[in-house]
Design a protein around this motif. Structure first.
Motif, short mmCIF file in Angstrom:
data_model
loop_
_atom_site.label_atom_id
_atom_site.label_comp_id
_atom_site.label_asym_id
_atom_site.label_seq_id
_atom_site.Cartn_x
_atom_site.Cartn_y
_atom_site.Cartn_z
N LEU A 31 0.64 -1.18 -0.08
CA LEU A 31 -0.04 0.15 -0.28
C LEU A 31 1.21 0.76 0.00
CD1 LEU A 31 -2.89 -1.28 2.52
CD2 LEU A 31 -3.42 0.46 0.22
N ALA A 32 0.54 2.72 -1.23
CA ALA A 32 1.07 2.97 -0.86
C ALA A 32 1.41 4.09 0.50
CB ALA A 32 1.38 4.01 -1.64
N THR A 33 1.68 4.82 0.46
CA THR A 33 1.68 5.83 1.91
C THR A 33 0.92 6.23 1.70
OG1 THR A 33 3.92 6.47 1.96
CG2 THR A 33 2.57 8.20 2.70
N THR A 34 -0.30 6.62 2.97
CA THR A 34 -1.51 6.85 2.70
C THR A 34 -1.05 8.88 2.34
OG1 THR A 34 -2.14 5.26 4.57
CG2 THR A 34 -3.41 7.89 4.14
N ARG A 35 -1.80 9.55 1.19
CA ARG A 35 -2.14 11.46 1.61
C ARG A 35 -3.17 11.55 1.88
NH1 ARG A 35 -1.20 12.83 -3.68
NH2 ARG A 35 -2.56 14.99 -3.54
N ALA A 36 -3.54 12.94 2.91
CA ALA A 36 -4.32 13.24 3.38
C ALA A 36 -4.66 14.66 2.74
CB ALA A 36 -5.14 13.15 5.24
N THR A 37 -4.96 15.20 2.30
CA THR A 37 -5.48 16.52 2.38
C THR A 37 -7.10 17.46 2.65
OG1 THR A 37 -5.70 16.31 0.04
CG2 THR A 37 -3.47 16.17 0.71
N GLY A 58 -4.52 6.73 -1.78
CA GLY A 58 -3.40 6.05 -1.56
C GLY A 58 -3.85 4.63 -2.92
N ALA A 59 -2.72 4.02 -2.77
CA ALA A 59 -2.95 2.76 -3.94
C ALA A 59 -2.71 1.29 -3.26
CB ALA A 59 -2.40 3.20 -4.92
N LEU A 60 -3.61 0.47 -3.93
CA LEU A 60 -2.68 -1.15 -3.43
C LEU A 60 -2.29 -1.55 -4.57
CD1 LEU A 60 -2.88 -3.17 -1.48
CD2 LEU A 60 -5.08 -4.08 -2.74
N THR A 61 -0.80 -2.39 -4.91
CA THR A 61 -0.16 -3.06 -5.69
C THR A 61 -0.20 -3.89 -5.31
OG1 THR A 61 1.96 -1.97 -4.89
CG2 THR A 61 0.83 -1.54 -6.62
N ARG A 62 0.53 -5.49 -6.18
CA ARG A 62 0.73 -6.48 -6.35
C ARG A 62 1.92 -6.98 -6.51
NH1 ARG A 62 -3.84 -11.31 -6.44
NH2 ARG A 62 -4.29 -11.39 -8.34
N ALA A 63 2.47 -7.93 -6.54
CA ALA A 63 3.56 -8.48 -7.56
C ALA A 63 2.68 -9.57 -8.25
CB ALA A 63 4.34 -10.05 -6.06
N ASP A 64 3.09 -9.62 -9.47
CA ASP A 64 3.35 -9.84 -11.26
C ASP A 64 4.14 -10.78 -11.24
OD1 ASP A 64 3.54 -10.62 -13.41
OD2 ASP A 64 1.74 -8.92 -13.77
N TRP A 65 4.47 -11.54 -11.36
CA TRP A 65 5.65 -12.34 -10.99
C TRP A 65 5.56 -12.41 -13.03
CZ3 TRP A 65 2.43 -16.75 -7.42
CH2 TRP A 65 3.13 -16.28 -6.43
N SER A 93 -7.82 15.89 15.80
CA SER A 93 -6.43 15.66 15.23
C SER A 93 -5.51 14.37 15.26
CB SER A 93 -5.00 16.54 15.63
OG SER A 93 -5.35 17.83 15.73
N GLY A 94 -5.53 13.55 14.04
CA GLY A 94 -4.46 12.18 14.70
C GLY A 94 -4.11 11.76 13.28
N THR A 95 -4.52 10.40 12.68
CA THR A 95 -3.45 9.21 11.78
C THR A 95 -4.20 8.85 10.83
OG1 THR A 95 -1.03 9.70 13.17
CG2 THR A 95 -1.39 8.53 11.26
N TRP A 96 -4.43 8.56 9.38
CA TRP A 96 -4.81 7.85 9.12
C TRP A 96 -4.06 7.10 8.46
CZ3 TRP A 96 -10.24 8.76 8.40
CH2 TRP A 96 -10.64 9.84 9.18
N ARG A 97 -4.66 6.41 8.04
CA ARG A 97 -3.91 4.51 7.06
C ARG A 97 -4.76 4.54 6.33
NH1 ARG A 97 -1.47 0.62 11.44
NH2 ARG A 97 -3.28 -0.48 11.87
N TRP A 98 -4.00 2.97 5.67
CA TRP A 98 -4.65 2.76 4.86
C TRP A 98 -4.48 1.09 5.34
CZ3 TRP A 98 -9.08 3.92 2.39
CH2 TRP A 98 -8.68 4.95 1.14
N THR A 151 -0.45 -2.30 5.29
CA THR A 151 -0.61 -1.59 6.05
C THR A 151 0.35 -0.35 5.38
OG1 THR A 151 -1.33 -3.05 8.02
CG2 THR A 151 -0.82 -0.31 8.04
N ALA A 152 -0.49 0.70 5.02
CA ALA A 152 0.10 1.71 4.89
C ALA A 152 1.25 2.41 5.93
CB ALA A 152 -0.76 2.73 4.10
N ALA A 153 1.84 3.03 5.45
CA ALA A 153 2.26 3.86 6.17
C ALA A 153 1.76 5.60 6.65
CB ALA A 153 3.21 4.97 6.18
#
Length: 110
Positions: free
Chosen positions: A9-15, A29-36, A84-89, A101-103
């Motif tokens: 999961l790419a780093t979470t970006r909140a704006t 954010g973005a979810l990717t997986r390995a392509d063999w 205030s706080g932290t958001w993640r995927w 889990t994303a940062a």
């Protein structure tokens, strides 16, 4: 024994940052997986991913909503900023793909 593909999961970006109390916050954010076949990571489409929030000073995250990735594996949603706080995927994984889990991205109120 099954071998699972690795997910990222790419780093979470909140704006915007900071955001007004009860203001609209856009989280991406973005979810990717390995392509063999290509030895690269590709977007993982049509997957349910949890948007989680942890209030400042808290130790645990709470799931706010679940969002489905688009055809390119991208995530985008809006939510209300109550504190205030932290958001993640967080992606729970599937039978063939690992969890991820994303940062988090810390957001303060104005």
């Amino acid at each position: 024994m099954k071998i699972k593909r690795f997910a990222k999961l790419a780093t979470t970006r909140a704006t915007p940052e900071p955001v007004a109390k009860d203001g609209k916050l856009t989280v991406m954010g973005a979810l990717t997986r390995a392509d063999w076949n290509t030895n690269t990571y590709v977007g993982f489409a049509a997957q349910k991913v949890a948007l989680q929030f942890k209030k400042s000073g808290a130790s645990t995250y709470t799931t706010v909503k679940t969002v489905t990735t688009d055809s390119a594996g991208k995530l985008k949603t809006t939510t209300t900023a109550n504190g205030s706080g932290t958001w993640r995927w967080h992606f729970a994984g599937t039978g063939t793909t690992s969890s991820a889990t994303a940062a988090g991205d810390g957001v303060a109120l104005k």
